[in-house]
Motif scaffolding. Structure first.
Motif, PDB file in Angstrom:
ATOM      1  N   LEU A 279      -3.637   8.849   3.009  1.00 31.41           N
ATOM      2  CA  LEU A 279      -3.141   7.485   2.493  1.00 31.41           C
ATOM      3  C   LEU A 279      -4.039   6.488   2.655  1.00 31.41           C
ATOM      4  O   LEU A 279      -3.909   5.480   1.856  1.00 31.41           O
ATOM      5  N   LYS A 280      -5.079   6.662   3.612  1.00 27.59           N
ATOM      6  CA  LYS A 280      -6.231   5.691   3.599  1.00 27.59           C
ATOM      7  C   LYS A 280      -7.119   5.667   2.539  1.00 27.59           C
ATOM      8  O   LYS A 280      -7.504   4.669   2.041  1.00 27.59           O
ATOM      9  N   ALA A 281      -7.464   6.801   1.993  1.00 27.03           N
ATOM     10  CA  ALA A 281      -8.102   7.091   0.784  1.00 27.03           C
ATOM     11  C   ALA A 281      -7.707   6.585  -0.377  1.00 27.03           C
ATOM     12  O   ALA A 281      -8.257   6.146  -1.170  1.00 27.03           O
ATOM     13  N   GLU A 282      -6.211   6.398  -0.427  1.00 29.38           N
ATOM     14  CA  GLU A 282      -5.723   6.112  -1.897  1.00 29.38           C
ATOM     15  C   GLU A 282      -5.540   4.575  -1.778  1.00 29.38           C
ATOM     16  O   GLU A 282      -5.279   4.247  -2.988  1.00 29.38           O
ATOM     17  N   TRP A 283      -5.891   4.055  -0.617  1.00 32.92           N
ATOM     18  CA  TRP A 283      -5.587   2.494  -0.500  1.00 32.92           C
ATOM     19  C   TRP A 283      -6.894   2.045  -1.088  1.00 32.92           C
ATOM     20  O   TRP A 283      -8.136   2.114  -0.659  1.00 32.92           O
ATOM     21  N   SER A 284      -6.939   0.879  -1.801  1.00 32.91           N
ATOM     22  CA  SER A 284      -8.189   0.059  -2.397  1.00 32.91           C
ATOM     23  C   SER A 284      -7.877  -1.378  -2.016  1.00 32.91           C
ATOM     24  O   SER A 284      -6.908  -2.037  -2.448  1.00 32.91           O
ATOM     25  N   PRO A 285      -8.769  -2.076  -1.464  1.00 33.31           N
ATOM     26  CA  PRO A 285      -8.518  -3.418  -1.014  1.00 33.31           C
ATOM     27  C   PRO A 285      -8.626  -4.379  -2.401  1.00 33.31           C
ATOM     28  O   PRO A 285      -8.272  -5.367  -2.301  1.00 33.31           O
ATOM     29  N   LYS A 286      -9.354  -3.864  -3.501  1.00 34.75           N
ATOM     30  CA  LYS A 286      -9.800  -4.513  -4.522  1.00 34.75           C
ATOM     31  C   LYS A 286      -8.803  -4.283  -5.806  1.00 34.75           C
ATOM     32  O   LYS A 286      -8.436  -5.012  -6.499  1.00 34.75           O
ATOM     33  N   ARG A 287      -8.534  -2.925  -5.797  1.00 37.27           N
ATOM     34  CA  ARG A 287      -7.624  -2.634  -7.097  1.00 37.27           C
ATOM     35  C   ARG A 287      -6.543  -1.658  -6.752  1.00 37.27           C
ATOM     36  O   ARG A 287      -6.521  -1.013  -5.718  1.00 37.27           O
ATOM     37  N   LYS A 288      -5.376  -1.551  -7.534  1.00 42.62           N
ATOM     38  CA  LYS A 288      -4.317  -0.448  -7.294  1.00 42.62           C
ATOM     39  C   LYS A 288      -4.894   0.913  -7.691  1.00 42.62           C
ATOM     40  O   LYS A 288      -5.762   0.804  -8.467  1.00 42.62           O
ATOM     41  N   PRO A 289      -4.422   1.903  -7.001  1.00 45.67           N
ATOM     42  CA  PRO A 289      -4.886   3.051  -7.413  1.00 45.67           C
ATOM     43  C   PRO A 289      -4.498   3.497  -8.856  1.00 45.67           C
ATOM     44  O   PRO A 289      -3.419   3.408  -9.351  1.00 45.67           O
ATOM     45  N   SER A 290      -5.478   4.010  -9.616  1.00 48.33           N
ATOM     46  CA  SER A 290      -5.314   4.059 -11.073  1.00 48.33           C
ATOM     47  C   SER A 290      -4.736   5.538 -11.189  1.00 48.33           C
ATOM     48  O   SER A 290      -4.248   5.608 -12.469  1.00 48.33           O
ATOM     49  N   THR A 291      -4.644   6.136 -10.534  1.00 46.83           N
ATOM     50  CA  THR A 291      -3.911   7.496 -10.789  1.00 46.83           C
ATOM     51  C   THR A 291      -3.049   7.960  -9.715  1.00 46.83           C
ATOM     52  O   THR A 291      -2.943   7.390  -8.658  1.00 46.83           O
TER      53      THR A 291
ATOM     54  N   SER B 187       0.727  -1.226   0.056  1.00 48.20           N
ATOM     55  CA  SER B 187       0.000  -0.047  -0.152  1.00 48.20           C
ATOM     56  C   SER B 187       0.719   1.317  -0.076  1.00 48.20           C
ATOM     57  O   SER B 187       2.092   1.120   0.320  1.00 48.20           O
ATOM     58  N   PRO B 188       0.390   2.285  -0.319  1.00 43.77           N
ATOM     59  CA  PRO B 188       1.121   3.656  -0.410  1.00 43.77           C
ATOM     60  C   PRO B 188       1.518   4.155   0.913  1.00 43.77           C
ATOM     61  O   PRO B 188       2.740   4.594   0.889  1.00 43.77           O
ATOM     62  N   GLY B 189       0.935   3.614   2.162  1.00 42.23           N
ATOM     63  CA  GLY B 189       1.032   4.024   3.475  1.00 42.23           C
ATOM     64  C   GLY B 189       2.459   3.409   3.803  1.00 42.23           C
ATOM     65  O   GLY B 189       3.157   3.952   4.788  1.00 42.23           O
ATOM     66  N   ALA B 190       2.743   2.132   3.208  1.00 38.59           N
ATOM     67  CA  ALA B 190       3.991   1.362   3.899  1.00 38.59           C
ATOM     68  C   ALA B 190       5.176   2.283   3.344  1.00 38.59           C
ATOM     69  O   ALA B 190       6.263   2.256   4.092  1.00 38.59           O
ATOM     70  N   SER B 191       4.998   2.841   2.232  1.00 29.57           N
ATOM     71  CA  SER B 191       6.402   3.713   1.635  1.00 29.57           C
ATOM     72  C   SER B 191       6.642   4.809   2.659  1.00 29.57           C
ATOM     73  O   SER B 191       7.789   5.339   2.312  1.00 29.57           O
TER      74      SER B 191
END
Length: 879
Positions: free
Chosen positions: A72-84, A16-20
């Motif tokens: 960071l939480k809004a950018e994370w999606s459990p189904k798909r990777k962020p498209s943008t 996820s983006p938050g881990a980076s």
């Protein structure tokens, strides 16, 4: 007590983006724990994590990173990777780097109360950074942002000087976008107050007030020079260099409503050996007073001064307590003569620091407590001060407005609570019962004080508890405290490998209700029960039981914990260790009766069958698996040539391999690097294999439990055939109904018994004793004392026989006297007596006196019979 509903959420774990946000750059070398200027290993707090609303600041690779957790939480999606990636940089990172010209490793990040400034503290230096607004930081531009910084005291906080231990924003300072007030404390017990002004750069160079506590502890006059020695001056050797080595510092309050008025202007300083000192009042030249501060101090000083003056009215000499009260009155009088300047950003009034008696207060302490056998283990690392509650009754005396009382009222004890942590993870909970008030040293010309020396004060130790198991203690652990948002009597303790929640709220509520109770009978017994039981409730929220599988050079200590409370985030506890974030989602238990119901479920079943029932399976609580950083690290051989191969040997790498000493050295060096990397990979893979095996075992246990329940269900349903009738040989319906009725009756009996016990307890402690009950208790005590007070030569049985004989003699004499009295008609009012010298007594009065004597004799006979029966019971019980 809060409950952990989940550990590190998925939006903080890889990929996820938050881990980076916490991951270090692969091309940079890990820093680890640095050293002091004298070459020794650094031992101090790790406060490299800070928050501002939902924004988080962290130190990674000795760089300050910023991110918004809600984003960071809004950018994370459990189904798909962020498209943008409009909010990400070229590498896909959803954070921003804040560059600051700081030399040395950053150890602390402290954000001002209004969020406009951030203090960046290294081992020896302090920098003040101007924080941009959230909208500016969250823009689409993700390039590194250089912050505007000022070095605090370029000739004061330098490498040859003492290390900086704490940097605290003054709770009563004037904090705006231009002005601020910060207090720095160094290890050599030097306290400096800095009044910062962005329009005056000179305010960052020299402190407005500097105090050397080693000088102040032996001071006798306020006219002495208590300024710390300047840069490069020889300080010499003193025993105070070890006894007064500062471990941490904290203000006694945060200027909230309901706190003691002296608390936010009291600076507490803890020394490594365990002594505590207090500076009160420590104020900047301009400070803002909350609405209830000045009235509360006036309500405390004026009556105290009046009472002390009355005590010394008949004495010619003047005592130290009277002079101290007069000093407080002069200090308060100078404040009252000032005109309040209202702060446009808050409701507080801005005042000037009184110059009389002095700007430097007297050092109070040391405050000590008796740790007993644990004294050898006492090495203080951090502490937290919970201020005493505001005395609203004294404040609102004579006032008719009850709304102010309700606004200022807040639960709390009438004395200060201090919790100290040691390097071993032990927490000591102490109470300061006398209270800390403003005190100053006398003037040199006055010479009124007898011996103005600091006298030790005792702290009441109520409990000591261990938060780290013996086998999990780290060698260089520095536990730190974090205050809780919901309750001031709850806090978090962060050690090297765990984070614990400690709460004193329940004990404080019971103790507060006992202290405020009007009925004092039995109060000593109840207080002893409260202090002998469990005082602090502790729950481990984050625990690392296994070895750290990250790089060996990375820190092996948790940084400080921060707590977020937001609608999108919920209540989140966040910390990190190395490149791995650790978090806990906290929630208050809403169904507390569910746990007790599940535990007592088998108690109502039949004893013959309850032994075969398996226990209710509970969800295992553990931190989720996070991929070790070694799996994501670059291959070490990529940078091997640049770091380990000299320039003169690099051309030979392009040629055919020749047997030579240089080739052997290169291969050996490559083997060492590759072996270390593959060793970490093997450990990480072995850990993953063990986790999988444990998961398989737990799944097997769960399946066995499900199979057992399924067999029970089949056993119940097997008694009924396809036609709906009960099969032959099965248990009859009457037996099942009898068992169900017996269980219901047992439940009703338990409920009735519980109600009776609750009613009795409510009658015992719910109301004060009546006058009749108090009189009966006194009569029982008097009777028991009279029975116990017997001489050695006279036993209780002999006293009883004597009392019986005297009673019989009195009865015989009364009967004889009544028989000798002549009878006379009722209308005769007087009777003649043989002796003419005696007065004439009416017959009715004689009969009334005789009747009263008979009633007295009967009452004494009843008392004697009761004593006889009681003595017989006592003799039978003793025999």
């Amino acid at each position: 007590m809060p409950k952990v509903v989940g550990h590190t959420p998925p939006w903080l774990c890889r990929p996820s983006p938050g881990a980076s946000f916490f991951t270090r750059h692969p091309s940079k070398k890990p820093d680890g724990r640095t050293q002091n200027g004298n070459g020794t290993e650094y031992q101090g707090p790790q406060r490299t994590l800070a928050r501002r609303d939902t924004e988080v600041f962290a130190v990674v690779d000795n760089q300050i990173r910023w991110a918004d957790l809600a984003t960071l939480k809004a950018e994370w999606s459990p189904k798909r990777k962020p498209s943008t990636k409009k909010n990400a940089d070229a590498d896909g990172n959803y954070y921003r780097t804040l560059t600051v010209p700081v030399y040395g490793q950053i150890k602390q990040l402290v954000i001002s109360p209004n969020g406009a400034f951030m203090a960046i503290v290294t081992v020896h230096t302090v920098h003040i950074a101007i924080l941009p607004d959230r909208s500016h930081l969250s823009s689409t531009e993700r390039t590194p942002l250089r912050l505007k910084t000022y070095q605090l005291g370029p000739t004061t906080h330098v490498i040859p000087e003492s290390p900086v231990v704490s940097a605290l924003w003054h709770p009563l300072g004037v904090h705006t976008n231009v002005e601020a007030c910060i207090v720095t404390i160094t290890a050599d017990a030097a306290v400096r107050v800095w009044e910062l002004d962005r329009n005056n750069h000179w305010s960052f160079d020299r402190p407005a007030l500097a105090i050397d506590l080693k000088k102040l502890v032996d001071g006798t006059s306020s006219d002495e020079d208590f300024t710390p020695l300047g840069f490069g001056k020889n300080k010499g050797f003193s025993a105070d260099s070890f006894d007064m080595e500062v471990a941490s510092a904290s203000f006694g309050g945060t200027a909230r409503q309901g706190e003691d008025a002296w608390a936010p202007m009291t600076l507490w300083v803890a020394m490594r050996p365990g002594d505590l000192y207090a500076l009160c009042p420590l104020l900047p030249s301009k400070w803002q007073a909350p609405p209830a501060t000045i009235p509360a101090i006036s309500a405390a000083i004026v009556p105290k001064l009046t009472a002390v003056e009355q005590d010394y009215s008949a004495v010619e000499e003047v005592g130290d307590d009277l002079i101290a009260c007069r000093q407080q009155y002069e200090w308060l009088k100078e404040i009252d003569n000032q005109e309040f300047m209202l702060d446009p950003f808050s409701e507080s009034g801005i005042l000037k620091r009184p110059s009389n008696p002095s700007a430097i207060p007297r050092l109070q302490g040391p405050f000590q407590f008796d740790a007993g056998e644990q004294f050898d283990d006492l090495e203080v690392t951090d502490f937290i001060v919970i201020p005493a509650g505001l005395d609203t009754e004294a404040l609102m005396t004579g006032e008719d407005d009850e709304g102010i009382l309700e606004e200022n009222a807040q639960e709390g004890l009438p004395f200060t609570t201090i919790c100290m942590s040691t390097s071993s993870g032990r927490v000591h909970v102490c109470l300061e019962l006398d209270g800390v008030e403003g005190q100053w040293l006398p003037k040199a010309k006055a010479n009124t004080f007898t011996t103005p020396l600091s006298e030790p004060a005792e702290l009441l130790l109520v409990e000591s508890l261990d938060t780290v198991r013996e086998n999990l203690r780290e060698a260089h652990s520095w536990p730190t405290f974090t205050s809780d948002i919901s309750s001031r009597y709850s806090f978090y303790l962060t050690t090297a490998n765990n984070v614990s929640f400690i709460s004193l709220s329940s004990w404080v509520q019971r103790l507060e209700s006992e202290l405020q109770s009007e009925d004092t009978s039995g109060s000593q017994f109840r207080l002893n029960v409260l202090c002998d039981g469990n005082i602090a409730l502790r729950e481990v929220l984050i625990q690392l039981n296994e070895s750290d599988l990250s790089f060996p050079e990375e820190p092996r200590h948790f940084t400080n914990s921060v707590v977020f409370t937001d609608y999108d985030l919920g209540q989140l506890l966040l910390t990190y260790r190395g490149s791995t974030p650790q978090a806990a989602e906290i929630s208050e238990p809403q169904n507390a009766a569910l746990a007790s119901f599940s535990q007592s479920l088998h108690a109502d079943l039949d004893p013959t069958t309850s032994q075969t029932l398996p226990p209710i399976q509970q969800k295992p609580r553990r931190t989720p698996y996070q991929v070790p950083a070694v799996f994501y690290a670059d291959e070490p051989l990529k940078s091997f040539i640049d770091e380990h191969v000299p320039h003169r040997h690099r051309p030979s790498l392009q040629e055919p391999v020749r047997l030579s000493p240089s080739t052997l050295d290169t291969i050996a060096a490559a083997h060492r690097v590759l072996a270390a990397h593959t060793g970490l990979l093997e450990k990480a893979a072995a850990d993953l294999f063990r986790r999988c095996e444990r998961l398989r075992g737990e799944m097997r246990d769960q399946l066995e439990g499900i199979a057992t329940v399924s067999e029970r269900i089949k056993g119940v349903s097997s008694h009924i055939g396809e036609d709906g009738q009960r099969k032959e040989g099965s248990r009859s319906e009457d037996a099942l109904n009898q068992r169900l009725d017996a269980t219901k009756q047992r439940q009703r009996d338990l409920v009735e018994r519980y109600a009776n016990i609750r009613t009795k307890i409510a009658k015992l402690g719910g109301r004060p004793l009546s006058e009749k009950e108090k009189g009966w208790i006194g009569e029982v005590k008097l009777l028991s004392s009279s029975v116990e007070k017997t001489s050695e030569n006279q036993t209780i049985q002999a006293r009883l026989e004597t009392a019986k004989s005297i009673a019989e003699e009195l009865l015989v004499e009364v009967k004889h006297i009544s028989a000798e009295q002549p009878s006379a008609p009722e209308e005769t009012t007087t009777v003649s007596v043989s002796t003419p010298s005696q007065p004439k007594i009416p017959q009715k009065l004689q009969r009334a006196k005789v009747a009263d004597a008979m009633k007295l004799v009967d009452r004494e006979s009843a008392v004697i019979d009761a004593i006889t029966a009681r003595l017989e019971r006592l003799n039978s019980s003793f025999s």
